[in-house]
Design a protein around this motif. Structure first.
Motif, PDB file in Angstrom:
ATOM      1  N   GLN A 150       0.796  -1.229   0.000  1.00 54.98           N
ATOM      2  CA  GLN A 150       0.000   0.000   0.000  1.00 54.98           C
ATOM      3  C   GLN A 150       0.833   1.285   0.000  1.00 54.98           C
ATOM      4  N   HIS A 151       2.103   1.204  -0.344  1.00 57.23           N
ATOM      5  CA  HIS A 151       2.921   2.412  -0.375  1.00 57.23           C
ATOM      6  C   HIS A 151       3.655   2.527  -1.712  1.00 57.23           C
ATOM      7  N   CYS A 152       3.042   3.237  -2.625  1.00 55.04           N
ATOM      8  CA  CYS A 152       3.682   3.525  -3.906  1.00 55.04           C
ATOM      9  C   CYS A 152       3.444   5.009  -4.181  1.00 55.04           C
ATOM     10  N   PRO A 153       4.441   5.844  -3.931  1.00 51.95           N
ATOM     11  CA  PRO A 153       4.256   7.289  -4.072  1.00 51.95           C
ATOM     12  C   PRO A 153       3.715   7.720  -5.435  1.00 51.95           C
ATOM     13  N   GLN A 154       4.217   7.103  -6.514  1.00 48.81           N
ATOM     14  CA  GLN A 154       3.773   7.508  -7.850  1.00 48.81           C
ATOM     15  C   GLN A 154       2.284   7.227  -8.038  1.00 48.81           C
ATOM     16  N   TRP A 155       1.818   6.064  -7.615  1.00 47.84           N
ATOM     17  CA  TRP A 155       0.406   5.723  -7.768  1.00 47.84           C
ATOM     18  C   TRP A 155      -0.461   6.588  -6.844  1.00 47.84           C
ATOM     19  N   ASN A 156      -0.013   6.793  -5.609  1.00 47.80           N
ATOM     20  CA  ASN A 156      -0.763   7.639  -4.680  1.00 47.80           C
ATOM     21  C   ASN A 156      -0.895   9.061  -5.212  1.00 47.80           C
ATOM     22  N   THR A 157       0.173   9.576  -5.783  1.00 45.34           N
ATOM     23  CA  THR A 157       0.121  10.928  -6.355  1.00 45.34           C
ATOM     24  C   THR A 157      -0.827  10.959  -7.535  1.00 45.34           C
ATOM     25  N   PHE A 158      -0.774   9.920  -8.382  1.00 43.62           N
ATOM     26  CA  PHE A 158      -1.691   9.905  -9.518  1.00 43.62           C
ATOM     27  C   PHE A 158      -3.146   9.879  -9.060  1.00 43.62           C
ATOM     28  N   LEU A 159      -3.443   9.151  -8.002  1.00 44.07           N
ATOM     29  CA  LEU A 159      -4.817   9.120  -7.491  1.00 44.07           C
ATOM     30  C   LEU A 159      -5.233  10.502  -6.983  1.00 44.07           C
ATOM     31  N   GLN A 160      -4.301  11.248  -6.404  1.00 43.91           N
ATOM     32  CA  GLN A 160      -4.593  12.626  -5.996  1.00 43.91           C
ATOM     33  C   GLN A 160      -4.857  13.503  -7.214  1.00 43.91           C
ATOM     34  N   VAL A 161      -4.057  13.304  -8.272  1.00 47.56           N
ATOM     35  CA  VAL A 161      -4.249  14.049  -9.519  1.00 47.56           C
ATOM     36  C   VAL A 161      -5.641  13.768 -10.074  1.00 47.56           C
ATOM     37  N   ARG A 162      -6.034  12.512 -10.079  1.00 47.54           N
ATOM     38  CA  ARG A 162      -7.341  12.119 -10.616  1.00 47.54           C
ATOM     39  C   ARG A 162      -8.476  12.853  -9.897  1.00 47.54           C
ATOM     40  N   LYS A 163      -8.423  12.888  -8.570  1.00 48.05           N
ATOM     41  CA  LYS A 163      -9.463  13.577  -7.791  1.00 48.05           C
ATOM     42  C   LYS A 163      -9.466  15.079  -8.076  1.00 48.05           C
ATOM     43  N   LYS A 164      -8.272  15.658  -8.108  1.00 46.49           N
ATOM     44  CA  LYS A 164      -8.159  17.103  -8.332  1.00 46.49           C
ATOM     45  C   LYS A 164      -8.620  17.458  -9.741  1.00 46.49           C
ATOM     46  N   LEU A 165      -8.279  16.639 -10.736  1.00 47.49           N
ATOM     47  CA  LEU A 165      -8.732  16.880 -12.105  1.00 47.49           C
ATOM     48  C   LEU A 165     -10.248  16.813 -12.210  1.00 47.49           C
ATOM     49  N   ASP A 166     -10.837  15.882 -11.508  1.00 47.81           N
ATOM     50  CA  ASP A 166     -12.289  15.767 -11.505  1.00 47.81           C
ATOM     51  C   ASP A 166     -12.921  17.049 -10.964  1.00 47.81           C
ATOM     52  N   THR A 167     -12.393  17.534  -9.861  1.00 49.71           N
ATOM     53  CA  THR A 167     -12.892  18.782  -9.271  1.00 49.71           C
ATOM     54  C   THR A 167     -12.676  19.948 -10.234  1.00 49.71           C
ATOM     55  N   TYR A 168     -11.477  20.037 -10.799  1.00 49.33           N
ATOM     56  CA  TYR A 168     -11.161  21.125 -11.724  1.00 49.33           C
ATOM     57  C   TYR A 168     -12.101  21.103 -12.933  1.00 49.33           C
ATOM     58  N   SER A 169     -12.318  19.930 -13.493  1.00 48.01           N
ATOM     59  CA  SER A 169     -13.178  19.804 -14.672  1.00 48.01           C
ATOM     60  C   SER A 169     -14.610  20.226 -14.349  1.00 48.01           C
ATOM     61  N   LYS A 170     -15.081  19.825 -13.194  1.00 41.39           N
ATOM     62  CA  LYS A 170     -16.449  20.179 -12.792  1.00 41.39           C
ATOM     63  C   LYS A 170     -16.601  21.697 -12.687  1.00 41.39           C
ATOM     64  N   TYR A 171     -15.658  22.358 -12.029  1.00 40.84           N
ATOM     65  CA  TYR A 171     -15.755  23.804 -11.845  1.00 40.84           C
ATOM     66  C   TYR A 171     -15.506  24.566 -13.135  1.00 40.84           C
ATOM     67  N   SER A 172     -14.574  24.084 -13.955  1.00 38.97           N
ATOM     68  CA  SER A 172     -14.285  24.810 -15.198  1.00 38.97           C
ATOM     69  C   SER A 172     -15.456  24.737 -16.165  1.00 38.97           C
ATOM     70  N   ARG A 173     -16.180  23.625 -16.188  1.00 40.48           N
ATOM     71  CA  ARG A 173     -17.372  23.517 -17.047  1.00 40.48           C
ATOM     72  C   ARG A 173     -18.469  24.468 -16.600  1.00 40.48           C
ATOM     73  N   SER A 174     -18.579  24.686 -15.302  1.00 38.70           N
ATOM     74  CA  SER A 174     -19.645  25.544 -14.799  1.00 38.70           C
ATOM     75  C   SER A 174     -19.425  27.014 -15.126  1.00 38.70           C
ATOM     76  N   LEU A 175     -18.195  27.389 -15.450  1.00 35.41           N
ATOM     77  CA  LEU A 175     -17.911  28.785 -15.784  1.00 35.41           C
ATOM     78  C   LEU A 175     -18.013  29.077 -17.277  1.00 35.41           C
ATOM     79  N   ILE A 176     -18.037  28.054 -18.076  1.00 40.55           N
ATOM     80  CA  ILE A 176     -18.068  28.250 -19.534  1.00 40.55           C
ATOM     81  C   ILE A 176     -19.488  28.504 -19.991  1.00 40.55           C
TER      82      ILE A 176
END
Length: 95
Positions: free
Chosen positions: A69-95
């Motif tokens: 359960q300790h792989c920094p690269q995979w853990n970081t990618f999972l954080q990226v995935r969550k943040k991208l989801d949030t970013y995409s949701k908010y950026s669509r609402s402004l367009i």
């Protein structure tokens, strides 16, 4: 406004929404840099499986079980995935 729904006026908080998107971009940029550094470290590790993480998502995703359960690269990618989801949701609402 209750009886005439067409007359309802609500603030969009455009400035705050734009600031939120800028902060999300900054966070994503930071995560992207971290991910690149981790991918480089894994590629140069001398460990075959770690060296291909950046090119083989399956090996990377399975690394959690292999590395207890300790792989920094995979853990970081999972954080990226969550943040991208949030970013995409908010950026669509402004367009």
């Amino acid at each position: 406004m209750g009886t005439h729904k067409g007359t309802a006026v609500f603030r969009r908080f455009g400035t705050l929404n734009a600031l939120n998107l800028l902060y999300l971009q900054a966070e994503l940029t930071n995560l992207e840099n971290t991910l690149r550094q981790q991918a480089k470290a894994d590629a140069e590790s001398g460990h075959f499986e770690r060296s291909i993480y950046a090119r083989d998502w399956e090996t990377l995703s399975e690394s959690m079980a292999a590395e207890n359960q300790h792989c920094p690269q995979w853990n970081t990618f999972l954080q990226v995935r969550k943040k991208l989801d949030t970013y995409s949701k908010y950026s669509r609402s402004l367009i």
